[in-house]
Design a protein around this motif. Structure first.
Motif, PDB file in Angstrom:
ATOM      1  N   GLY A  28      36.082  43.713  27.961  1.00 22.38           N
ATOM      2  CA  GLY A  28      35.567  44.155  26.667  1.00 22.38           C
ATOM      3  C   GLY A  28      33.943  43.991  26.973  1.00 22.38           C
ATOM      4  O   GLY A  28      33.392  43.527  27.643  1.00 22.38           O
ATOM      5  N   ARG A  29      33.451  44.809  26.378  1.00 21.16           N
ATOM      6  CA  ARG A  29      31.878  44.811  26.281  1.00 21.16           C
ATOM      7  C   ARG A  29      31.291  43.369  25.787  1.00 21.16           C
ATOM      8  O   ARG A  29      31.883  42.902  25.062  1.00 21.16           O
ATOM      9  CB  ARG A  29      31.203  45.805  25.403  1.00 21.16           C
ATOM     10  N   GLY A  30      30.623  42.755  26.782  1.00 21.32           N
ATOM     11  CA  GLY A  30      30.093  41.394  26.566  1.00 21.32           C
ATOM     12  C   GLY A  30      30.868  40.369  26.945  1.00 21.32           C
ATOM     13  O   GLY A  30      30.746  39.180  26.590  1.00 21.32           O
ATOM     14  N   GLU A  31      31.974  40.592  27.486  1.00 20.43           N
ATOM     15  CA  GLU A  31      32.963  39.691  27.826  1.00 20.43           C
ATOM     16  C   GLU A  31      32.738  39.133  29.380  1.00 20.43           C
ATOM     17  O   GLU A  31      32.255  39.887  30.277  1.00 20.43           O
ATOM     18  CB  GLU A  31      34.224  40.293  27.643  1.00 20.43           C
ATOM     19  N   ILE A  32      33.087  37.823  29.612  1.00 17.23           N
ATOM     20  CA  ILE A  32      33.304  37.429  31.207  1.00 17.23           C
ATOM     21  C   ILE A  32      34.503  37.738  31.455  1.00 17.23           C
ATOM     22  O   ILE A  32      35.184  36.704  30.676  1.00 17.23           O
ATOM     23  CB  ILE A  32      32.558  36.160  31.286  1.00 17.23           C
ATOM     24  N   PHE A  33      34.882  38.200  32.338  1.00 16.89           N
ATOM     25  CA  PHE A  33      36.290  38.198  32.803  1.00 16.89           C
ATOM     26  C   PHE A  33      36.408  37.871  34.202  1.00 16.89           C
ATOM     27  O   PHE A  33      35.424  38.119  35.137  1.00 16.89           O
ATOM     28  CB  PHE A  33      36.855  39.938  32.736  1.00 16.89           C
ATOM     29  N   GLY A  34      37.465  37.166  34.576  1.00 21.02           N
ATOM     30  CA  GLY A  34      37.532  36.520  35.825  1.00 21.02           C
ATOM     31  C   GLY A  34      38.998  36.951  36.492  1.00 21.02           C
ATOM     32  O   GLY A  34      40.011  37.042  35.959  1.00 21.02           O
ATOM     33  N   LEU A  35      39.060  37.506  37.970  1.00 19.29           N
ATOM     34  CA  LEU A  35      39.902  38.012  38.577  1.00 19.29           C
ATOM     35  C   LEU A  35      40.154  36.635  39.507  1.00 19.29           C
ATOM     36  O   LEU A  35      39.310  36.632  40.322  1.00 19.29           O
ATOM     37  CB  LEU A  35      39.562  39.306  39.213  1.00 19.29           C
ATOM     38  N   LEU A  36      41.226  36.110  39.477  1.00 16.94           N
ATOM     39  CA  LEU A  36      41.594  34.964  40.116  1.00 16.94           C
ATOM     40  C   LEU A  36      42.523  35.335  41.361  1.00 16.94           C
ATOM     41  O   LEU A  36      43.756  35.648  40.693  1.00 16.94           O
ATOM     42  CB  LEU A  36      42.003  33.806  39.234  1.00 16.94           C
ATOM     43  N   GLY A  37      42.508  34.631  42.356  1.00 23.93           N
ATOM     44  CA  GLY A  37      43.463  34.950  43.474  1.00 23.93           C
ATOM     45  C   GLY A  37      43.006  34.333  44.598  1.00 23.93           C
ATOM     46  O   GLY A  37      41.926  34.307  44.906  1.00 23.93           O
ATOM     47  N   PRO A  38      43.890  34.086  45.728  1.00 24.47           N
ATOM     48  CA  PRO A  38      43.494  33.769  46.827  1.00 24.47           C
ATOM     49  C   PRO A  38      42.791  34.821  47.831  1.00 24.47           C
ATOM     50  O   PRO A  38      42.763  35.940  47.308  1.00 24.47           O
ATOM     51  CB  PRO A  38      44.956  33.454  47.556  1.00 24.47           C
ATOM     52  N   VAL A 152      26.273  45.770  33.119  1.00 19.82           N
ATOM     53  CA  VAL A 152      27.330  45.176  33.619  1.00 19.82           C
ATOM     54  C   VAL A 152      27.310  44.742  35.108  1.00 19.82           C
ATOM     55  O   VAL A 152      26.619  45.224  35.813  1.00 19.82           O
ATOM     56  CB  VAL A 152      28.687  46.041  33.751  1.00 19.82           C
ATOM     57  N   MET A 153      27.753  43.408  35.196  1.00 22.37           N
ATOM     58  CA  MET A 153      27.458  42.731  36.623  1.00 22.37           C
ATOM     59  C   MET A 153      28.915  42.474  37.221  1.00 22.37           C
ATOM     60  O   MET A 153      29.737  41.887  36.648  1.00 22.37           O
ATOM     61  CB  MET A 153      26.929  41.389  36.139  1.00 22.37           C
ATOM     62  N   PHE A 154      28.986  43.124  38.548  1.00 22.33           N
ATOM     63  CA  PHE A 154      30.042  42.382  39.552  1.00 22.33           C
ATOM     64  C   PHE A 154      29.829  41.562  40.397  1.00 22.33           C
ATOM     65  O   PHE A 154      28.901  41.524  41.243  1.00 22.33           O
ATOM     66  CB  PHE A 154      30.691  43.760  40.149  1.00 22.33           C
ATOM     67  N   ILE A 184      30.341  40.838  32.322  1.00 25.59           N
ATOM     68  CA  ILE A 184      30.538  40.400  33.635  1.00 25.59           C
ATOM     69  C   ILE A 184      31.804  40.332  33.948  1.00 25.59           C
ATOM     70  O   ILE A 184      32.842  39.765  33.322  1.00 25.59           O
ATOM     71  CB  ILE A 184      29.838  38.884  33.699  1.00 25.59           C
ATOM     72  N   PHE A 185      32.068  40.782  35.369  1.00 28.35           N
ATOM     73  CA  PHE A 185      33.363  40.566  36.141  1.00 28.35           C
ATOM     74  C   PHE A 185      33.275  40.219  37.215  1.00 28.35           C
ATOM     75  O   PHE A 185      32.356  40.339  38.130  1.00 28.35           O
ATOM     76  CB  PHE A 185      33.829  42.223  36.454  1.00 28.35           C
ATOM     77  N   LEU A 186      33.965  38.796  37.391  1.00 27.00           N
ATOM     78  CA  LEU A 186      33.780  37.843  38.523  1.00 27.00           C
ATOM     79  C   LEU A 186      34.847  37.712  39.224  1.00 27.00           C
ATOM     80  O   LEU A 186      36.086  37.667  38.441  1.00 27.00           O
ATOM     81  CB  LEU A 186      33.021  36.544  38.170  1.00 27.00           C
ATOM     82  N   THR A 187      35.004  37.639  40.424  1.00 26.32           N
ATOM     83  CA  THR A 187      36.197  37.298  40.966  1.00 26.32           C
ATOM     84  C   THR A 187      36.067  35.775  41.878  1.00 26.32           C
ATOM     85  O   THR A 187      34.869  35.396  41.904  1.00 26.32           O
ATOM     86  CB  THR A 187      36.748  38.029  42.425  1.00 26.32           C
ATOM     87  N   THR A 188      36.965  34.927  41.691  1.00 26.06           N
ATOM     88  CA  THR A 188      36.862  33.389  42.194  1.00 26.06           C
ATOM     89  C   THR A 188      38.336  32.946  42.489  1.00 26.06           C
ATOM     90  O   THR A 188      39.436  33.713  42.239  1.00 26.06           O
ATOM     91  CB  THR A 188      36.371  32.779  41.189  1.00 26.06           C
ATOM     92  N   HIS A 189      38.287  32.056  43.288  1.00 23.65           N
ATOM     93  CA  HIS A 189      39.631  31.278  43.680  1.00 23.65           C
ATOM     94  C   HIS A 189      39.414  29.728  43.055  1.00 23.65           C
ATOM     95  O   HIS A 189      40.439  29.233  43.157  1.00 23.65           O
ATOM     96  CB  HIS A 189      39.969  31.303  45.033  1.00 23.65           C
TER      97      HIS A 189
END
Length: 283
Positions: A28-38, A152-154, A184-189
């Protein structure tokens, strides 16, 4: 909440390796979304598809109503990307590193200074990038994102390998950007990082989304034990079933002055990931 980022049934194969397998999600607009995995789960590949660096074999990726593979230069100006393989020119100073990209995007020098101030590097703007700590280099990459003031930030593993203090400072920066309405779309483990920052998350493993919701809701969903953990004044801990019969027992402990703290025993994202995949989260 308006969908700002959409991935619909994304698949990507390299040789005989299926990197993404039917990935669908929205942010969503204005959301911080996290994609989590190894490492190797497909996180970076998905970012590259969403930002138009790669074309999916199957599926649709779009940002703000525009197909990622059809984005123009004007569209890309609204996107900030921080990836570990986006290099820093080590012989150049912090200021000179940003100046290169400022010329590409037509950004004025005052915006360079403002970005360095924002990430706390104004005092070392003349220092060569090779003389920066890893934490400072991460800040410099973030400054490059902030410099264009994108919608938007990746951010691909923005705090990987950083000490807790530096990571916490970056967390504060990202939450401040969210307050400004940025997506904000971020990836992290780092599961704890996702629980702290993200409105919603997707757990990804072997190229597939295996869970997708708010961190709190996912943990509640897998709270099979439903126990209350009570720390007593004598230093011992007891657990009792979290059901209707618990009220009298808890009230008794409080009345007698024996209960000091009471917590539910909901699992964290790490334990949920282990339950779903049968394996530890390897970085």
């Amino acid at each position: 909440m308006e969908d700002y980022i959409i991935a619909d049934n994304i698949a990507k194969v390299f040789g005989d390796k299926t990197v993404l397998d039917g990935v669908s999600l929205t942010v969503g607009r204005g959301e911080i979304f996290g994609l989590l995995g190894p490492s190797g789960a497909g996180k970076t590949t998905l970012i590259k598809i969403l930002t138009g660096q790669l074309v999916p074999d199957i599926g649709i990726a779009e940002i703000n109503g525009t197909l990622s593979r059809k984005m123009t230069g004007q569209d890309h100006k609204k996107i900030g990307i921080m990836m570990d393989n986006f290099g820093i020119y080590e012989r150049f100073s912090c200021y000179e590193n940003l100046k290169i990209f400022a010329r590409i995007y037509g950004i004025e020098n005052r915006d360079i200074t403002r970005a360095l101030e924002k990430v706390g590097l104004a005092g070392v703007k003349k220092r060569a990038a090779s003389r920066l700590s890893k934490g400072m280099q991460s800040r410099l990459r973030l400054a490059r994102v902030f410099m264009t003031d994108p919608d938007v930030m990746f951010l691909d593993e923005p705090t990987s390998g950083l000490d807790p203090t530096t990571a916490n400072e970056i967390h504060k920066m990202l939450l401040a950007e969210k307050e400004r309405g940025k997506t904000i779309f971020l990836t992290t483990h780092a599961m704890a990082e996702a629980e702290k920052l993200c409105d919603r998350i997707g757990l990804i493993d072997d190229g597939k989304i295996i869970e997708y919701d708010s961190p709190q809701e996912i943990c509640r969903r897998y709270n099979h034990q439903r126990m209350l953990k009570i720390h007593l004044a004598d230093g011992t801990d007891i657990e009792i079933p979290h059901n209707g019969d618990a009220a009298d027992r808890v009230a008794e402990l409080i009345r007698d002055g024996r209960a000091e703290t009471i917590h539910t025993t909901e699992p964290n994202l790490e334990t949920v990931f282990i339950e779903l995949t049968g394996k530890e989260l390897e970085v």
